[in-house]
Motif scaffolding. Structure first.
Motif, mmCIF file in Angstrom:
data_model
loop_
_atom_site.group_PDB
_atom_site.id
_atom_site.type_symbol
_atom_site.label_atom_id
_atom_site.label_comp_id
_atom_site.label_asym_id
_atom_site.label_seq_id
_atom_site.Cartn_x
_atom_site.Cartn_y
_atom_site.Cartn_z
ATOM 1 N N ASP A 55 0.808 -1.213 0.000
ATOM 2 C CA ASP A 55 0.000 0.000 0.000
ATOM 3 C C ASP A 55 0.848 1.272 0.000
ATOM 4 O OD1 ASP A 55 -2.302 -1.518 0.024
ATOM 5 O OD2 ASP A 55 -2.456 -1.533 2.203
ATOM 6 N N ALA A 56 2.146 1.143 -0.193
ATOM 7 C CA ALA A 56 3.021 2.312 -0.185
ATOM 8 C C ALA A 56 2.707 3.207 -1.378
ATOM 9 C CB ALA A 56 4.485 1.885 -0.225
ATOM 10 N N ALA A 57 2.697 4.505 -1.134
ATOM 11 C CA ALA A 57 2.471 5.467 -2.212
ATOM 12 C C ALA A 57 3.820 5.928 -2.725
ATOM 13 C CB ALA A 57 1.653 6.651 -1.702
ATOM 14 N N LEU A 58 4.237 5.372 -3.832
ATOM 15 C CA LEU A 58 5.501 5.747 -4.443
ATOM 16 C C LEU A 58 5.428 5.445 -5.933
ATOM 17 C CD1 LEU A 58 8.300 3.132 -3.612
ATOM 18 C CD2 LEU A 58 5.887 2.633 -3.562
ATOM 19 N N PRO A 59 6.223 6.152 -6.743
ATOM 20 C CA PRO A 59 6.141 5.945 -8.197
ATOM 21 C C PRO A 59 6.731 4.614 -8.634
ATOM 22 C CG PRO A 59 7.905 7.463 -7.656
ATOM 23 C CD PRO A 59 7.166 7.207 -6.375
ATOM 24 N N GLN A 60 6.078 3.996 -9.601
ATOM 25 C CA GLN A 60 6.607 2.756 -10.171
ATOM 26 C C GLN A 60 7.644 3.044 -11.252
ATOM 27 O OE1 GLN A 60 3.171 3.039 -9.399
ATOM 28 N NE2 GLN A 60 3.755 1.861 -7.588
ATOM 29 N N VAL A 61 7.592 4.242 -11.811
ATOM 30 C CA VAL A 61 8.517 4.640 -12.879
ATOM 31 C C VAL A 61 9.139 5.974 -12.499
ATOM 32 C CG1 VAL A 61 8.741 5.278 -15.308
ATOM 33 C CG2 VAL A 61 7.171 3.450 -14.641
ATOM 34 N N PHE A 62 10.458 6.094 -12.680
ATOM 35 C CA PHE A 62 11.152 7.349 -12.389
ATOM 36 C C PHE A 62 12.173 7.632 -13.487
ATOM 37 C CE2 PHE A 62 12.806 10.760 -9.829
ATOM 38 C CZ PHE A 62 14.132 10.838 -10.199
ATOM 39 N N ARG A 63 12.242 8.888 -13.902
ATOM 40 C CA ARG A 63 13.250 9.332 -14.863
ATOM 41 C C ARG A 63 13.919 10.591 -14.315
ATOM 42 N NH1 ARG A 63 8.618 7.997 -17.557
ATOM 43 N NH2 ARG A 63 8.718 6.220 -19.005
ATOM 44 N N GLY A 64 15.219 10.679 -14.519
ATOM 45 C CA GLY A 64 15.947 11.816 -13.989
ATOM 46 C C GLY A 64 16.681 12.591 -15.066
ATOM 47 N N TRP A 65 16.796 13.910 -14.867
ATOM 48 C CA TRP A 65 17.468 14.775 -15.828
ATOM 49 C C TRP A 65 18.459 15.685 -15.113
ATOM 50 C CZ3 TRP A 65 12.518 13.117 -16.468
ATOM 51 C CH2 TRP A 65 12.184 12.579 -17.722
ATOM 52 N N SER A 66 19.591 15.924 -15.747
ATOM 53 C CA SER A 66 20.610 16.800 -15.183
ATOM 54 C C SER A 66 20.218 18.265 -15.378
ATOM 55 C CB SER A 66 21.964 16.524 -15.848
ATOM 56 O OG SER A 66 21.868 16.693 -17.253
ATOM 57 N N SER A 67 20.917 19.138 -14.696
ATOM 58 C CA SER A 67 20.574 20.560 -14.714
ATOM 59 C C SER A 67 20.922 21.203 -16.053
ATOM 60 C CB SER A 67 21.312 21.278 -13.582
ATOM 61 O OG SER A 67 20.935 22.644 -13.540
ATOM 62 N N PRO A 68 19.992 21.935 -16.691
ATOM 63 C CA PRO A 68 20.285 22.647 -17.939
ATOM 64 C C PRO A 68 21.268 23.796 -17.668
ATOM 65 C CG PRO A 68 17.915 22.395 -17.601
ATOM 66 C CD PRO A 68 18.571 22.046 -16.309
ATOM 67 N N LYS A 69 21.986 24.199 -18.699
ATOM 68 C CA LYS A 69 22.959 25.283 -18.578
ATOM 69 C C LYS A 69 22.293 26.585 -18.124
ATOM 70 C CE LYS A 69 26.786 27.438 -21.086
ATOM 71 N NZ LYS A 69 27.751 27.063 -20.040
ATOM 72 N N LEU A 70 21.035 26.725 -18.447
ATOM 73 C CA LEU A 70 20.287 27.919 -18.060
ATOM 74 C C LEU A 70 20.359 28.188 -16.560
ATOM 75 C CD1 LEU A 70 18.129 30.168 -18.642
ATOM 76 C CD2 LEU A 70 16.395 28.399 -18.296
ATOM 77 N N PHE A 71 20.449 27.087 -15.779
ATOM 78 C CA PHE A 71 20.435 27.246 -14.327
ATOM 79 C C PHE A 71 21.835 27.304 -13.710
ATOM 80 C CE2 PHE A 71 16.202 25.559 -15.183
ATOM 81 C CZ PHE A 71 15.422 26.402 -14.406
ATOM 82 N N ASP A 72 22.853 27.498 -14.532
ATOM 83 C CA ASP A 72 24.217 27.635 -14.009
ATOM 84 C C ASP A 72 24.340 28.755 -12.970
ATOM 85 O OD1 ASP A 72 25.013 25.514 -15.512
ATOM 86 O OD2 ASP A 72 26.239 26.661 -16.938
ATOM 87 N N PRO A 73 23.626 29.876 -13.134
ATOM 88 C CA PRO A 73 23.722 30.935 -12.121
ATOM 89 C C PRO A 73 23.231 30.493 -10.736
ATOM 90 C CG PRO A 73 22.865 31.840 -14.158
ATOM 91 C CD PRO A 73 22.875 30.349 -14.326
ATOM 92 N N LEU A 74 22.485 29.393 -10.686
ATOM 93 C CA LEU A 74 21.966 28.898 -9.411
ATOM 94 C C LEU A 74 22.742 27.676 -8.915
ATOM 95 C CD1 LEU A 74 18.090 29.073 -10.034
ATOM 96 C CD2 LEU A 74 19.576 30.795 -8.990
ATOM 97 N N THR A 75 23.947 27.479 -9.444
ATOM 98 C CA THR A 75 24.722 26.298 -9.059
ATOM 99 C C THR A 75 25.110 26.325 -7.589
ATOM 100 O OG1 THR A 75 25.604 26.051 -11.289
ATOM 101 C CG2 THR A 75 26.811 24.967 -9.523
ATOM 102 N N GLU A 76 25.416 27.523 -7.060
ATOM 103 C CA GLU A 76 25.822 27.646 -5.656
ATOM 104 C C GLU A 76 24.774 28.403 -4.862
ATOM 105 O OE1 GLU A 76 28.442 26.157 -4.485
ATOM 106 O OE2 GLU A 76 29.169 25.477 -6.450
ATOM 107 N N ARG A 77 24.368 27.834 -3.734
ATOM 108 C CA ARG A 77 23.379 28.517 -2.902
ATOM 109 C C ARG A 77 23.945 29.791 -2.294
ATOM 110 N NH1 ARG A 77 20.498 24.637 1.039
ATOM 111 N NH2 ARG A 77 22.440 24.824 2.229
ATOM 112 N N THR A 78 25.269 29.872 -2.183
ATOM 113 C CA THR A 78 25.890 31.080 -1.640
ATOM 114 C C THR A 78 25.594 32.301 -2.518
ATOM 115 O OG1 THR A 78 27.945 30.492 -2.798
ATOM 116 C CG2 THR A 78 27.745 29.844 -0.486
ATOM 117 N N LYS A 79 25.304 32.074 -3.810
ATOM 118 C CA LYS A 79 24.959 33.169 -4.719
ATOM 119 C C LYS A 79 23.443 33.343 -4.843
ATOM 120 C CE LYS A 79 29.147 32.477 -7.477
ATOM 121 N NZ LYS A 79 29.695 32.202 -8.843
ATOM 122 N N ASP A 80 22.713 32.490 -4.166
ATOM 123 C CA ASP A 80 21.239 32.511 -4.219
ATOM 124 C C ASP A 80 20.735 32.243 -2.798
ATOM 125 O OD1 ASP A 80 18.565 32.387 -5.342
ATOM 126 O OD2 ASP A 80 18.724 30.202 -5.195
ATOM 127 N N GLY A 81 21.177 33.074 -1.879
ATOM 128 C CA GLY A 81 20.964 32.808 -0.463
ATOM 129 C C GLY A 81 19.582 33.110 0.075
#
Length: 250
Positions: A55-81
């Protein structure tokens, strides 16, 4: 040879037995030494040590994607505090899927207890190791009552941690996942079919989780791609953060 040295047949038989036993024991000791020198073998765990019930609620299928270059400015939390706010993430109460279909926000929660928003020992540990400081969860119901979806956004310490979490979830999701929010308007059926996607977005991780309200597997008429794209509307907050850091020209 044994006869030539004067041993009787029964004596010869006894010697043969003794030599055979010694040989077997020596081979056994040698095998143990070889195995010990190789080291212990620990099969890769496909799921968490948590016992996953039917009865666990969890996905049977999962797909993962890496970070697009667009989000490079958010790579470090120190710059997005600046911490995420509820208004920032959940300012839009519904997302358009098509002319006749919308996803409506029925429950929301923004908290600093990341470990409490997920389950499964290994997942809890990894989220903690990734320096998670915030987790936002929004539960959505489709306007026709056929679908349920949840978007989870994790605020991690850096892009490396985000990418590693998404990659590990390709197997980790089988024994641990985001806890679904509770609502009388939408719920993931116990033991029902659902599927998910994980997206590294700079130092954030976005988790899209979708299923039919009746728990059955989707048919060709169920457009989960459009539903996923609509649910990812919650990521607009991160696009605005990129613009804040780089300027409108980006």
């Amino acid at each position: 040879m044994l006869t030539d040295i004067g041993l009787r047949p029964e004596q010869q038989k006894l010697i043969v037995i003794i030599v055979t036993v010694i040989g077997v024991l020596a081979a056994g000791v040698g095998l143990v030494m070889v195995v010990t020198s190789i080291g212990e073998y620990a099969p890769e765990r496909q799921a968490d040590t948590t016992v996953v019930g039917p009865d666990a609620a969890l996905p049977q299928v999962f797909r993962g994607w890496s970070s697009p270059k667009l989000f490079d400015p958010l790579t470090e939390r120190t710059k997005d505090g600046k911490a995420l706010t509820e208004k920032e993430v959940f300012g839009q109460s519904e997302f358009v899927v098509s002319k006749k279909l919308k996803l409506k926000l029925v429950a929301k929660k923004l908290e600093t207890d990341c470990a409490g928003a997920v389950w499964g020992q290994r997942l809890v540990e990894q989220v903690s190791d990734a320096g998670c400081t915030q987790v936002a969860r929004g539960l959505y119901a489709s306007s026709d009552g056929r679908y349920v979806g949840q978007y989870t956004l994790l605020n991690l310490k850096d892009g490396k941690s985000a990418s590693e979490l998404v990659e590990s979830l390709k197997t980790l999701h089988r024994g641990g996942w985001a806890r679904p929010l509770a609502s009388s308007k939408a719920t993931f059926p116990a033991g029902g079919y659902s599927e998910a996607g994980g997206y590294a977005l700079g130092h954030y991780v976005g988790l899209v989780w979708l299923g039919r309200a009746d728990g059955t597997e989707p048919t060709p008429k169920d457009d989960f791609v459009s539903l996923t794209l609509a649910l990812r509307g919650a990521e607009k907050a991160l696009y605005r953060r990129v613009v804040t850091i780089t300027g409108p020209s980006s």
